[in-house]
Write an enzyme that holds these catalytic residues in place. Sequence first.
Site, PDB file in Angstrom:
ATOM      1  N   SER A 153      -0.528  11.694   5.531  1.00 19.19           N
ATOM      2  CA  SER A 153       0.652  12.172   6.243  1.00 19.19           C
ATOM      3  C   SER A 153       1.598  11.012   6.515  1.00 19.19           C
ATOM      4  O   SER A 153       1.234   9.843   6.387  1.00 19.19           O
ATOM      5  CB  SER A 153       0.240  12.812   7.567  1.00 19.19           C
ATOM      6  N   LYS A 154       2.801  11.388   6.896  1.00 16.05           N
ATOM      7  CA  LYS A 154       3.827  10.429   7.268  1.00 16.05           C
ATOM      8  C   LYS A 154       3.289   9.514   8.372  1.00 16.05           C
ATOM      9  O   LYS A 154       3.549   8.318   8.378  1.00 16.05           O
ATOM     10  CB  LYS A 154       5.005  11.267   7.765  1.00 16.05           C
ATOM     11  N   ARG A 155       2.523  10.097   9.291  1.00 18.19           N
ATOM     12  CA  ARG A 155       1.972   9.301  10.397  1.00 18.19           C
ATOM     13  C   ARG A 155       0.998   8.242   9.894  1.00 18.19           C
ATOM     14  O   ARG A 155       0.923   7.147  10.436  1.00 18.19           O
ATOM     15  CB  ARG A 155       1.285  10.204  11.419  1.00 18.19           C
TER      16      ARG A 155
ATOM     17  N   ASP B 240       3.035   5.334   8.859  1.00 17.17           N
ATOM     18  CA  ASP B 240       3.515   4.563  10.018  1.00 17.17           C
ATOM     19  C   ASP B 240       2.369   3.719  10.579  1.00 17.17           C
ATOM     20  O   ASP B 240       2.540   2.557  10.925  1.00 17.17           O
ATOM     21  CB  ASP B 240       4.019   5.499  11.123  1.00 17.17           C
TER      22      ASP B 240
ATOM     23  N   TYR C  84       7.283   8.630   2.130  1.00 16.98           N
ATOM     24  CA  TYR C  84       8.393   9.374   1.537  1.00 16.98           C
ATOM     25  C   TYR C  84       8.959   8.598   0.342  1.00 16.98           C
ATOM     26  O   TYR C  84       8.823   7.379   0.263  1.00 16.98           O
ATOM     27  CB  TYR C  84       9.501   9.588   2.570  1.00 16.98           C
TER      28      TYR C  84
END
Length: 509
Positions: free
Chosen positions: A266-268, A271, A278
């Site tokens: 996931s995007k998390r 991070d 993305y």
Amino acid sequence: MEHKKVRVRFAPSPTGGLHLGGVRTVLFNYLFAKQHKGDFVLRIEDTDQTRYVPGAEEYISECLSWCGLKPDESPAMGGPYGPYRQSERKPLYRQYAEQLVASGHAYYAFDTPEELENMRQTLKTPENPSPQYNHVVREKMRNSLTLPDAEVQELLTRNTPHVIRINMPANEELTFTDMVRGEVTFNTSQVDDKVLLKADGMPTYHLAVVVDDYLMKITHAFRGEEWLPSAPVHLLLWKYLGWEADMPQWAHLPLILKPDGNGKLSKRDGDRLGFPVYAMNWTDPKSGELTKGFRERGFLPEAFINMLAMLGWNDGTEQEIFSLEELIQKFSMERVHKAGAKFDYEKAKWFNHQYIHHKDNETLAALFLPVLAEKGLSADPAYVATVAGLVKERCYFVNEIWDHGFFFFQSPESYDEAAVKPKWNADKEAFFTAWSSLLESLTSATAADLEVAFKALATEKNLKMGDVQLPFRIMLTGGKFGPPVFDIVATLGVAETRNRIAKGVDAFK
Ligand code: GLU
């Protein structure tokens, strides 16, 4: 049998940035289409207006352009099966929903939001925390299967808000052949009566995807594994609408997994672990939150694409580097793995390194000039290209041309004095004074000529090459690193080299 032209589609919902898994779906669609001389369609699935995010569609198109995976038909380009934005096709869908009601495969449901909520609260158990509107529950609800016909007619005449739901059969086995997973079987009892047409007349994804794949003559539908649970609904819709013979062949592509632990990347995770997820930078228009992209991180599109191709596919050999052309030739859906592919950022960087190393210097220069400009510096593109050629084998990212070659753009601000000063003496100083004078006559010498002249002078002055070459390098670059020292001289030019010698001699005294 009639030979149909291959037509595939990428059908994103414009809800935010494009995850690398989405780009891989684009890639596999694209490769398959091009391999079969077919068409690749971009269709925007924006029927859920509550999830619509302004700018997301433009962003998706730009991602596709950056990756070099251009569609043959799209909302922006148009094409023979448009419009390609589902919201613009709204009037088209109701007739199919009504057709399904008429044939008994769908029904009107008049339940209000309160009634639905009430049903969920009443039927909720610890084992079943979110009860669904299914073949059991629908018996207790207000729909055209439970209400008398006259009442249904009356409600419709009065324009009572209603949705159209699929009439999921109880306990039927459904099987289809997935190009990646082989035979997949579902029992319809596990599936709820999905809404097909909403109260506002908009279709849901389930109805729209089937109608559009049919009307757009899609022959193969490749999408992420997360859509597999929806397949029985779609399968039945194809059947109930009488289009079964035209149903596309499906492939559900394996998930891209977190590098650590299980579950979808996931995007998390990006991070948390410090890498992009993305394709390109995405700024959420509401919160202003920026999510970093591969493009801005310094990935070359070819490297990004190659890396994605290997997430879930290989050609059966050890080969890892493939150009897009080669991928088009060699790709096959049968070689896509069923199991999820773990994302490995170090491997992604390795791919980028490979591509940077083999990229032509002029292209690298064009990519690096903006990095220089950000530092308030500029240089002749041909000069930057030479520098790129000298340092590219060390770079994982374009901006690292700076880390490995900043001294080509500015004189060193400090020196690794510990490496020079203890052994510095008058002989060396005299050598460099002589070398600087000699350089005046060597303005058009090659790196090889410069090296010969330098060696000859060292011998003449009774100095070992090793004694003077390191101080020379440090004068030019500040440190012990960098490409071959005479390549640096040939690139900097005699005038700049002489300035740096003078500065160095001063500093080492
Ligand atoms: N609109 C769906 C998505 O956002 C498309 C799924 C499919 O390809 O059927 O991914």
